[in-house]
Structure formats: C-alpha cells, structure tokens
Design a protein around this motif. Structure first.
Motif, short mmCIF file in Angstrom:
data_model
loop_
_atom_site.label_atom_id
_atom_site.label_comp_id
_atom_site.label_asym_id
_atom_site.label_seq_id
_atom_site.Cartn_x
_atom_site.Cartn_y
_atom_site.Cartn_z
N GLY A 335 9.17 12.99 14.90
CA GLY A 335 8.12 13.23 14.36
C GLY A 335 7.29 12.41 13.77
N LEU A 336 7.93 11.50 13.04
CA LEU A 336 7.23 10.20 12.26
C LEU A 336 6.59 9.40 13.24
CD1 LEU A 336 9.78 9.45 9.58
CD2 LEU A 336 7.52 10.55 9.16
N SER A 337 7.48 8.82 14.46
CA SER A 337 6.96 7.88 15.21
C SER A 337 5.84 8.48 16.22
CB SER A 337 8.07 7.25 15.94
OG SER A 337 9.05 6.79 14.97
N THR A 338 6.14 9.44 17.02
CA THR A 338 5.35 9.99 18.01
C THR A 338 4.08 10.69 17.37
OG1 THR A 338 7.22 10.59 19.51
CG2 THR A 338 5.32 11.70 19.81
N GLY A 339 4.47 11.35 16.07
CA GLY A 339 3.13 11.79 15.39
C GLY A 339 2.29 10.45 15.09
N ALA A 340 2.81 9.45 14.64
CA ALA A 340 2.01 8.03 14.39
C ALA A 340 1.20 7.76 15.65
CB ALA A 340 2.78 7.00 13.79
N LEU A 341 2.03 7.75 16.66
CA LEU A 341 1.63 7.18 18.22
C LEU A 341 0.26 7.94 18.48
CD1 LEU A 341 4.58 6.65 20.10
CD2 LEU A 341 2.91 4.93 19.62
N PHE A 342 0.37 9.38 18.24
CA PHE A 342 -0.74 10.20 18.48
C PHE A 342 -2.18 9.97 17.46
CE2 PHE A 342 1.96 13.08 20.80
CZ PHE A 342 1.48 13.28 22.00
N LEU A 343 -1.73 9.51 16.59
CA LEU A 343 -2.67 9.35 15.40
C LEU A 343 -3.56 7.85 15.77
CD1 LEU A 343 -0.88 10.01 12.00
CD2 LEU A 343 -2.74 11.23 12.94
N LEU A 375 1.85 -1.73 16.50
CA LEU A 375 3.13 -2.42 16.96
C LEU A 375 4.18 -2.12 16.22
CD1 LEU A 375 4.17 -4.63 18.51
CD2 LEU A 375 3.82 -6.57 16.82
N ILE A 376 4.06 -1.91 14.99
CA ILE A 376 5.33 -1.24 14.21
C ILE A 376 5.90 0.12 14.69
CG2 ILE A 376 6.00 -0.51 12.04
CD1 ILE A 376 4.39 -2.54 10.58
N VAL A 377 4.66 0.94 14.98
CA VAL A 377 4.97 2.26 15.48
C VAL A 377 5.53 2.21 16.95
CG1 VAL A 377 4.01 4.40 16.13
CG2 VAL A 377 3.26 3.33 14.15
N VAL A 378 4.99 1.39 17.78
CA VAL A 378 5.44 1.37 19.14
C VAL A 378 7.19 0.60 19.25
CG1 VAL A 378 5.48 -0.36 21.36
CG2 VAL A 378 3.30 0.80 20.25
N LEU A 379 7.29 -0.28 18.17
CA LEU A 379 8.63 -0.90 18.09
C LEU A 379 9.54 0.13 17.46
CD1 LEU A 379 7.72 -4.45 16.73
CD2 LEU A 379 8.46 -3.79 19.11
N SER A 380 9.19 0.97 16.68
CA SER A 380 9.96 2.10 15.96
C SER A 380 10.29 3.26 17.31
CB SER A 380 9.19 2.93 15.14
OG SER A 380 9.58 4.26 14.83
N SER A 381 9.14 3.60 18.18
CA SER A 381 9.44 4.56 19.05
C SER A 381 10.42 4.04 20.02
CB SER A 381 8.05 4.76 19.78
OG SER A 381 8.22 5.88 20.70
N MET A 382 10.52 2.77 20.43
CA MET A 382 11.56 2.13 21.45
C MET A 382 12.57 1.93 20.74
SD MET A 382 9.68 -1.46 22.13
CE MET A 382 11.00 -2.58 22.36
N GLY A 383 12.95 2.02 19.55
CA GLY A 383 14.25 1.93 19.10
C GLY A 383 14.76 0.35 18.68
N LEU A 384 13.86 -0.12 18.03
CA LEU A 384 14.05 -1.70 17.34
C LEU A 384 15.22 -1.55 16.27
CD1 LEU A 384 13.31 -4.80 18.03
CD2 LEU A 384 11.56 -4.46 15.96
N PRO A 385 16.07 -2.30 16.11
CA PRO A 385 16.86 -2.46 15.13
C PRO A 385 15.94 -2.77 13.62
CG PRO A 385 18.27 -3.48 16.63
CD PRO A 385 16.44 -3.01 17.27
N GLY A 386 16.37 -1.88 12.67
CA GLY A 386 15.53 -2.35 11.45
C GLY A 386 14.35 -1.17 11.08
N CYS A 465 8.05 5.46 5.76
CA CYS A 465 9.13 6.17 6.02
C CYS A 465 9.99 5.68 7.20
CB CYS A 465 8.71 7.78 6.45
SG CYS A 465 8.08 8.59 5.25
N ILE A 466 9.20 4.93 8.17
CA ILE A 466 9.66 4.31 9.53
C ILE A 466 10.58 3.20 8.67
CG2 ILE A 466 9.24 2.78 11.18
CD1 ILE A 466 6.79 4.31 11.82
N PHE A 467 10.18 2.49 7.74
CA PHE A 467 11.13 1.18 7.45
C PHE A 467 12.18 1.99 6.61
CE2 PHE A 467 7.27 -1.69 8.49
CZ PHE A 467 8.00 -2.59 9.08
N TRP A 468 11.99 3.07 5.68
CA TRP A 468 13.14 3.61 4.88
C TRP A 468 14.06 3.93 5.65
CZ3 TRP A 468 12.21 8.44 1.61
CH2 TRP A 468 13.39 8.81 0.93
N ILE A 469 13.89 4.67 6.55
CA ILE A 469 14.82 5.31 7.49
C ILE A 469 15.63 4.12 8.18
CG2 ILE A 469 15.84 6.84 9.54
CD1 ILE A 469 13.17 8.59 8.44
#
Length: 497
Positions: A335-343, A375-386, A465-469
């Motif tokens: 919800g967070l990552s893909t929502g941000a990608l659409f944004l 870039l942060i959102v893209v890396l989040s969507s592809m599952g980068l550690p951290g 939220c991406i960094f928190w989780i």
C-alpha cells in the motif's frame, strides 16, 4: 465513545457538508474533504492507542441488534489483522486527496464526495464482524470506485470501469450465496458466533463454501489468472483512484482470505493451500515478466501489483506464523510503496501529460529532489534491505520455507518465489534508468520544475513509513502476533497453547 463507528462514518459527515456546499466553492469543498479525512486518521490513531496487544480476539467490539429476526446485527470489532489495514486506509486517503488538489478540475464536488464514500466503505469492510454487514460494505466500495474511474479516468475509462465492476460483482454473488448458507445453517451472521460452529459444515460442503468466498476475494486481490481487470482499471483511473485501488482496495481480497476463508473453512484451506500457492507463484513471475515488457510507466506499476500480491497470497497459504505475519506486513508495504509509485507517476504526468518511458530520460538533472525520492520508492518496491519491502518479503519466504502444508516440498515454492524478487529488481531498475538517468536530450524535459511543497507533503509521510518499517518493524509484528496465532490455531497448523 464508539470509536469504531465514529472512524467508519465520520467521512459521511464530511460528505453531508460537501453536498450542502455550493458547487462553485471548489476550494472550500477540497478543504472540507481533506480536513474530514485527516480527522478520520487522527481518530483511527485512538483505536491504536486503545488496542491491547497482549490480548487475543476482537477488541473494542460494538454490537447492536439490527434485524434480530434474521440473526443480523450491527457488529464492529478490531484485531491485530484489521487494525493495521484501517490505519493504512485512513493514512492514504488524505494523501490521495492532497495529490488530486490540482489534478481534478471537473466535477470537483462529486469527486470529493465519492472519495469520502469510498473511505467509509473500506474502513467498514475491515471492521465489520457480521457477514451481512461485511457484504454491504464490501459491495458499497464498488460504486464510488466505479464512478472515480468512469468519470475522471483516461480515454478508455468507461470500458475499464465496467470491466472492474463486472469482474468484482461476479465473484461477490458466489460469496453472497455462501453467506446465506452460513447464516441459515448457523442461525446467525455474526462471525464470532459462526467461528464456534465450524463443525456444522464439514467435508465437501466446507470446500464449496471455501471456493465461493475465495472466488470473490481472489478476483479482488487479484490472483492470477483473475487479474485482467486490474491493469485497465489502474491505467485509466485518476492518480488518486490508482493510489486507493492499489493501496487499499486490493487488500480487501487478501484480508478476506485471512478473516473468513482460513478460520471458517480450516480443512478446505489446508487442502487448497498448495493450489493457491502455485497460482500465487505464477502471478509473481508472470507479473514481473509482463512488467518488463511495458513502455507505459503506470502500466508497469499496475502489473507489478500482480507480482507483489502473489507474495502476500503465498505468505497467507503457507499457514505458518512467519508467512502470515509477513503477508499482513506486505499488505501494508505494498500500500505504501505502490501507492507512492502511482503518486510519482501522477506528478510527472501532470507536468508532461505522457507516461511513455521513451518521452523521458535524464530528468534527475532538472528534478533532483523528485528523482531522489523516486529512487527510495523504487528500491522499496524491489525489496532492498533497510526498506519496508525487504522485511515483508523475507518474512514471507521464511514462512513458505517452513510450511508443512505446501507439498511435496516447501523449498520448491520458495525458490520460485525468490526468482520474482530478482525479476522485480530488473524491471524496476530498467524503468528508473530509462526515465531518470542518462542525458537530458529532450528539450521538453529541460523546463520541468522540481517538487512543490504540496507534493513534498504528499510523499514525505510515505517515505518515513518506508524507512520505519524497514529499520524497525517490531511494533507492527507485535500488533498482529496474537491475532495471527488465533487464526492458525483455528486452522490447526500451530498447536493450542
């Protein structure tokens, strides 16, 4: 205060004020809608503060007789599974509204009214503990989303809206028949009461009931091969509609499997687990491969949802604590990552009025802040550690590898699922390379402006939220731990304590 009822129906109070506001006062209508959705989010935080993580079962239950002669009651309640999804809903709704501040210029009053209606439907679906009430909220979400796509969507909006409506409605009819059977056999539509009567529908009947519920939920997820409505709906929907559709509406399906299919039909769930896991893995790989073939950025993100939701379904039907907890967390992550990608796709579309990757290239040179956040959102969507995506996917893979219901060997399922992570890295980085990096060789991109303060306000909460989780997911696992254990004890895949 009946906090669940207030959270559910407060958007309707804002809707009433919007309807009484003259159509010409567009700015005021937007303000009323935004304030209402922010107030709903603040009140939903009260649910979080009132929630006791050490207790099992449903909490803050509100029950009022509705149609006693038919065994129908107004029952709302929350547990560790639904709480996170309610918070996700109330967070993403104001973000989506703010993203549409300048993007929606026609029928502003109707757009904001439908967004508030949709929020009530989504929150109600997550909180309803009566099957009849659940079905009303479930179907209720169709209407505003149908109009959001059909009125404010792209060139093929009517086709996409009708396809979305018919697909979802077809599955829901089967679920309605199953709900009627359960209500008549059990003498009540109350979920807590029906959970104590599971033995009444054993054997083949339970399998058919499982299939009827699964049909509705699998279409909504969407589980391959029932996914074909999703790319059309996403591509044609306005940005705010895509955010809500990807961020929340798809989770109604995965939530339905957890809330109803597993505890009400435990034996059928164990029988169906290998089949659904195979379909989920096909969806993971298929969604990733088809994403790579796209030239429209929004369509790429839409197909990536098929892949990501495949991970969620694999986690749920691993029927292990790690798998199910990872699936719930991945619902929030998606919800967070893909929502941000659409944004971010919507933000660049507002500037260039195209989503074709070939029309871009090198925009980091003129939009460095936008590109860095992207870039942060893209890396989040592809599952980068951290980042958040890694935690959810890793936990799901842990659960699938340890599963006793995925036969002949759970490692086969896990190995194929891992290939989806590799493919995700390929198509996401390929997209990022084409759009953001390289030379700025197209004159029309040289005058692009970086993010406005409003757009920063839209993206920053999601980035946090991406960094928190990603860095500290323990509070999220603590919220869901007891509820997941309850569901799996019902299914019989973990021992009674």
């Amino acid at each position: 205060m009946p906090i669940l009822t207030v959270t559910t129906f407060l958007p309707l109070v804002g809707l009433l004020i919007v309807l009484l506001t003259p159509r010409e006062q567009e700015e005021r209508i937007k303000q009323i809608t935004l304030v209402t959705s922010v107030a709903t989010f603040i009140i939903s935080l009260g649910i979080l503060l009132s929630f006791d993580r050490s207790r099992a079962g449903f909490q803050l239950v509100e029950s009022v007789p509705w149609i006693p002669a038919w065994g129908i009651n107004y029952i709302l309640g929350v547990d560790g599974i639904s709480l996170l999804l309610v918070l996700l809903t109330t967070l993403l709704t104001p973000i989506a509204l703010l993203s549409a501040w300048h993007a929606i210029e026609t029928r502003v009053k109707e757009f904001n009214a439908f967004m508030l209606l949709l929020e009530t439907g989504m929150v109600g679906t997550f909180l309803a503990l009566d099957l009849f009430l659940f079905y009303i909220f479930w179907e209720f979400t169709l209407v505003p989303m149908y109009f959001l796509i059909g009125i404010w969507g792209g060139p093929r909006r009517v086709y996409a809206a009708i396809k979305f409506f018919l697909y979802t409605m077809a599955g829901s009819i089967l679920m309605l028949l199953a709900i009627l059977y359960l209500g008549i056999q059990g003498g009540t539509f109350s979920l807590p009461e029906l959970l104590g009567k599971v033995s009444q529908w054993a054997g083949p009947v339970q399998l058919w009931l499982f299939i009827a519920f699964a049909a509705a939920f699998a279409i909504k997820v969407p589980l391959w091969p029932l996914h074909s409505w999703l790319p059309d709906a996403h591509v044609e929907a306005p940005t705010a509609g895509s955010v809500i559709l990807a961020g929340i509406l798809l989770k109604l399906g995965t939530y339905g499997f957890l809330r109803f299919n597993l505890p009400l039909f435990p034996e059928a769930a164990k029988q169906a687990a290998p089949v659904i896991a195979v379909l989920a893995i096909i969806g993971i790989i298929y969604g990733a491969i088809v994403s790579f073939a796209q030239t429209d950025v929004k369509k790429l993100v839409a197909f990536s949802s098929v892949s990501h939701l495949g991970f969620v379904m694999l986690g749920i039907f691993s029927l292990t604590p790690q798998g199910v907890q990872g699936a719930i967390l991945q619902m929030v992550n998606h919800g967070l990552s893909t929502g941000a990608l659409f944004l971010i796709v919507g933000m660049i579309y507002e500037r260039r009025h195209t989503r074709d990757m070939g029309a871009f290239g090198g925009i980091w040179n003129v939009m460095p802040l936008y590109s860095a956040l992207s870039l942060i959102v893209v890396l989040s969507s592809m599952g980068l550690p951290g980042l958040n995506g890694f935690v959810g996917e890793f936990t799901i893979l842990l659960g699938s590898a340890a599963s006793k219901t995925l036969t002949p060997t759970p490692w086969i399922y896990t190995a194929f699922a891992v290939s989806g992570i590799i493919l995700a890295a390929i198509y996401m980085l390929w997209m990022f390379q084409r759009v953001y990096l390289g030379p700025l060789d197209k004159p029309e991109n040289q005058a692009l402006k970086d993010l406005t303060p409003r757009e920063l306000v839209v993206l920053v909460p999601i980035i946090l939220c991406i960094f928190w989780i990603g860095l500290y997911a323990t509070p999220f696992f603590n919220i869901m731990d007891r509820s997941v254990a309850d569901v799996l004890r019902t299914v019989g895949t973990i021992a009674l304590r």
